[in-house]
Design a protein around this motif. Structure first.
Motif, PDB file in Angstrom:
ATOM      1  N   THR A 138       0.836  -1.196   0.000  1.00 32.94           N
ATOM      2  CA  THR A 138       0.000   0.000   0.000  1.00 32.94           C
ATOM      3  C   THR A 138       0.871   1.246   0.000  1.00 32.94           C
ATOM      4  N   THR A 139       0.373   2.280  -0.671  1.00 30.07           N
ATOM      5  CA  THR A 139       1.049   3.568  -0.696  1.00 30.07           C
ATOM      6  C   THR A 139       0.012   4.665  -0.496  1.00 30.07           C
ATOM      7  N   LYS A 140       0.236   5.502   0.504  1.00 25.53           N
ATOM      8  CA  LYS A 140      -0.588   6.696   0.666  1.00 25.53           C
ATOM      9  C   LYS A 140       0.209   7.864   0.111  1.00 25.53           C
ATOM     10  N   LEU A 141      -0.299   8.475  -0.946  1.00 22.02           N
ATOM     11  CA  LEU A 141       0.403   9.546  -1.633  1.00 22.02           C
ATOM     12  C   LEU A 141      -0.358  10.855  -1.453  1.00 22.02           C
ATOM     13  N   MET A 142       0.271  11.810  -0.789  1.00 17.42           N
ATOM     14  CA  MET A 142      -0.303  13.137  -0.664  1.00 17.42           C
ATOM     15  C   MET A 142       0.010  13.912  -1.947  1.00 17.42           C
ATOM     16  N   ILE A 143      -1.024  14.485  -2.555  1.00 12.75           N
ATOM     17  CA  ILE A 143      -0.807  15.209  -3.804  1.00 12.75           C
ATOM     18  C   ILE A 143      -1.077  16.696  -3.598  1.00 12.75           C
ATOM     19  N   ALA A 144      -0.466  17.503  -4.430  1.00 18.03           N
ATOM     20  CA  ALA A 144      -0.573  18.954  -4.310  1.00 18.03           C
ATOM     21  C   ALA A 144      -2.029  19.395  -4.400  1.00 18.03           C
ATOM     22  N   SER A 145      -2.366  20.487  -3.694  1.00 19.23           N
ATOM     23  CA  SER A 145      -3.742  20.982  -3.711  1.00 19.23           C
ATOM     24  C   SER A 145      -4.133  21.523  -5.072  1.00 19.23           C
ATOM     25  N   GLU A 146      -3.175  22.018  -5.838  1.00 18.42           N
ATOM     26  CA  GLU A 146      -3.444  22.541  -7.174  1.00 18.42           C
ATOM     27  C   GLU A 146      -2.892  21.590  -8.225  1.00 18.42           C
ATOM     28  N   GLY A 147      -3.706  21.273  -9.228  1.00 20.85           N
ATOM     29  CA  GLY A 147      -3.204  20.475 -10.333  1.00 20.85           C
ATOM     30  C   GLY A 147      -4.068  19.284 -10.678  1.00 20.85           C
ATOM     31  N   THR A 148      -3.851  18.780 -11.884  1.00 24.24           N
ATOM     32  CA  THR A 148      -4.559  17.609 -12.397  1.00 24.24           C
ATOM     33  C   THR A 148      -3.569  16.463 -12.562  1.00 24.24           C
ATOM     34  N   LEU A 149      -4.072  15.287 -12.925  1.00 20.94           N
ATOM     35  CA  LEU A 149      -3.186  14.149 -13.156  1.00 20.94           C
ATOM     36  C   LEU A 149      -2.187  14.465 -14.268  1.00 20.94           C
ATOM     37  N   ASP A 150      -2.653  15.147 -15.317  1.00 19.78           N
ATOM     38  CA  ASP A 150      -1.734  15.532 -16.397  1.00 19.78           C
ATOM     39  C   ASP A 150      -0.634  16.443 -15.871  1.00 19.78           C
ATOM     40  N   ASP A 151      -1.001  17.384 -15.000  1.00 19.44           N
ATOM     41  CA  ASP A 151      -0.005  18.283 -14.414  1.00 19.44           C
ATOM     42  C   ASP A 151       1.029  17.501 -13.601  1.00 19.44           C
ATOM     43  N   PHE A 152       0.577  16.423 -12.983  1.00 17.13           N
ATOM     44  CA  PHE A 152       1.458  15.630 -12.123  1.00 17.13           C
ATOM     45  C   PHE A 152       2.253  14.590 -12.903  1.00 17.13           C
ATOM     46  N   GLY A 153       2.003  14.460 -14.212  1.00 18.39           N
ATOM     47  CA  GLY A 153       2.712  13.476 -15.021  1.00 18.39           C
ATOM     48  C   GLY A 153       2.281  12.052 -14.724  1.00 18.39           C
ATOM     49  N   VAL A 156     -12.479  13.839 -10.923  1.00 21.77           N
ATOM     50  CA  VAL A 156     -12.548  14.274  -9.529  1.00 21.77           C
ATOM     51  C   VAL A 156     -11.283  15.028  -9.131  1.00 21.77           C
ATOM     52  N   ILE A 157     -10.123  14.557  -9.582  1.00 25.12           N
ATOM     53  CA  ILE A 157      -8.884  15.258  -9.266  1.00 25.12           C
ATOM     54  C   ILE A 157      -8.865  16.629  -9.950  1.00 25.12           C
ATOM     55  N   ARG A 158      -9.375  16.688 -11.169  1.00 21.37           N
ATOM     56  CA  ARG A 158      -9.452  17.980 -11.868  1.00 21.37           C
ATOM     57  C   ARG A 158     -10.408  18.921 -11.144  1.00 21.37           C
ATOM     58  N   ASP A 159     -11.574  18.416 -10.756  1.00 23.54           N
ATOM     59  CA  ASP A 159     -12.590  19.264 -10.142  1.00 23.54           C
ATOM     60  C   ASP A 159     -12.230  19.679  -8.718  1.00 23.54           C
ATOM     61  N   SER A 160     -11.355  18.912  -8.061  1.00 20.36           N
ATOM     62  CA  SER A 160     -10.986  19.238  -6.679  1.00 20.36           C
ATOM     63  C   SER A 160      -9.717  20.073  -6.596  1.00 20.36           C
ATOM     64  N   SER A 161      -9.203  20.518  -7.736  1.00 20.44           N
ATOM     65  CA  SER A 161      -8.006  21.357  -7.721  1.00 20.44           C
ATOM     66  C   SER A 161      -8.266  22.592  -6.859  1.00 20.44           C
ATOM     67  N   GLY A 162      -7.390  22.857  -5.933  1.00 22.56           N
ATOM     68  CA  GLY A 162      -7.553  23.955  -4.982  1.00 22.56           C
ATOM     69  C   GLY A 162      -7.933  23.484  -3.594  1.00 22.56           C
ATOM     70  N   VAL A 163      -8.312  22.211  -3.453  1.00 22.15           N
ATOM     71  CA  VAL A 163      -8.684  21.649  -2.153  1.00 22.15           C
ATOM     72  C   VAL A 163      -7.435  21.149  -1.431  1.00 22.15           C
ATOM     73  N   GLU A 164      -7.290  21.518  -0.167  1.00 24.39           N
ATOM     74  CA  GLU A 164      -6.128  21.111   0.621  1.00 24.39           C
ATOM     75  C   GLU A 164      -6.261  19.670   1.104  1.00 24.39           C
ATOM     76  N   GLY A 165      -5.113  19.018   1.282  1.00 28.87           N
ATOM     77  CA  GLY A 165      -5.068  17.698   1.901  1.00 28.87           C
ATOM     78  C   GLY A 165      -5.512  16.560   1.007  1.00 28.87           C
ATOM     79  N   ARG A 166      -5.326  16.703  -0.289  1.00 26.20           N
ATOM     80  CA  ARG A 166      -5.728  15.628  -1.198  1.00 26.20           C
ATOM     81  C   ARG A 166      -4.752  14.457  -1.111  1.00 26.20           C
ATOM     82  N   TYR A 167      -5.282  13.255  -1.292  1.00 25.19           N
ATOM     83  CA  TYR A 167      -4.435  12.058  -1.211  1.00 25.19           C
ATOM     84  C   TYR A 167      -5.019  10.941  -2.055  1.00 25.19           C
ATOM     85  N   MET A 168      -4.149  10.013  -2.416  1.00 24.82           N
ATOM     86  CA  MET A 168      -4.560   8.753  -3.036  1.00 24.82           C
ATOM     87  C   MET A 168      -4.014   7.610  -2.195  1.00 24.82           C
ATOM     88  N   LEU A 169      -4.823   6.600  -1.971  1.00 24.05           N
ATOM     89  CA  LEU A 169      -4.368   5.371  -1.326  1.00 24.05           C
ATOM     90  C   LEU A 169      -4.347   4.287  -2.389  1.00 24.05           C
TER      91      LEU A 169
END
Length: 275
Positions: free
Chosen positions: A61-76, A127-140
């Motif tokens: 398992t990996t819990k990955l905290m992602i930046a509050s701003e950005g989309t999957l494309d932005d994150f590569g 969902v990642i695109r629409d939540s851009s700007g939300v703090e504390g985003r993560y993927m498990l």
């Protein structure tokens, strides 16, 4: 920096980062990439466990905290599948080395408790695109194909008595362990003998099974010998040039005679050596 803090055979079960990333039960290769790619991060925490005393996880398992701003494309990062699965992470992605191709996104959420489970690739992207700007985003993320953690490198201090082990091939591959072998729980079948160190500083490397057998016999009165086992799929054999300069590197002569009493009994056979 870990010298004296952990013992040979311990497993690196979990790595935690101050940003909130958490990596659990990664393979040796995956954990190495993770550690190397975050070498500049301060405050990392490594949790090591003795596999003889603790049950190890069967799922990565990996819990990955992602930046509050950005989309999957932005994150590569690209995903695919009915349950979003990592398809690729670009070399320039800030998360390169932290997540691995084939891992499934079990949950996506953010700090206020909002969480989505097993979204499709399209749904996760939206969902990642629409939540851009939300703090504390993560993927498990999970990898259900992971079976168990196998050590990549194990250093064993030899004790008097038989090893209860059978080796074969070039380099010496551990092919069998007796039920009462002291290597049980520490060394996995299929691991390879990389280096034999003596208390005198002499180091044997680049051995075949017969050479390893002879080296053990010739050093049978040395109570401070140490064997380094490796998983050859994930770690390369130690090159003589990589050994400490003060060590005397030697590749044993197969024709050396052996007359000393043994601490680790070795019987050579044409294809296998039992210790």
């Amino acid at each position: 920096p870990l010298d004296g803090s952990v013992r040979a055979g311990f497993v690196l079960e979990t790595m935690k980062h101050p940003e909130g990333h958490e990596f659990r039960a990664l393979s040796g290769k995956e954990m190495t990439r993770c550690i190397n790619s975050t070498s500049a991060v301060e405050g990392r925490i490594a949790i090591l466990k003795d596999p003889k005393q603790n049950k190890l996880p069967s799922m990565t398992t990996t819990k990955l905290m992602i930046a509050s701003e950005g989309t999957l494309d932005d994150f590569g990062i690209s995903v695919e599948g009915d349950i979003a699965t990592i398809a690729n992470v670009t070399n320039v992605s800030p998360y390169n080395g932290l997540i691995n191709r084939g891992f499934r996104v079990k949950f996506f959420g953010w700090a206020d408790g909002t969480e989505f489970e097993e979204l499709t690739a399209n749904e996760l992207t939206e969902v990642i695109r629409d939540s851009s700007g939300v703090e504390g985003r993560y993927m498990l993320l999970e990898n259900e194909t992971a079976e168990e953690i196998a050590p990549t490198i194990v250093n064993i201090e030899l004790q008097p008595g038989q090893l209860g082990a059978v080796f074969k091939g070039v380099p010496p591959v551990l092919t069998r362990l007796s039920p009462d072998s002291p290597l049980n729980g520490l060394v996995e079948i299929g691991m390879v003998v990389d280096v034999l160190k003596l208390s005198t500083g002499k180091v044997y490397s680049d051995m075949d099974t017969l050479e390893f057998s002879n080296a053990l016999k010739m050093s049978s009165d040395d109570p401070l010998r140490e064997i380094r086992f490796i998983n050859l799929d994930e770690v390369e054999l130690t090159k003589p040039s990589a050994l400490p300069e003060k060590s005397e590197v030697e590749q044993p002569d197969e024709t050396e005679s052996v007359e000393k009493p043994l601490l680790a009994s070795v019987v050579y056979q044409p294809d296998e050596t039992e210790s």
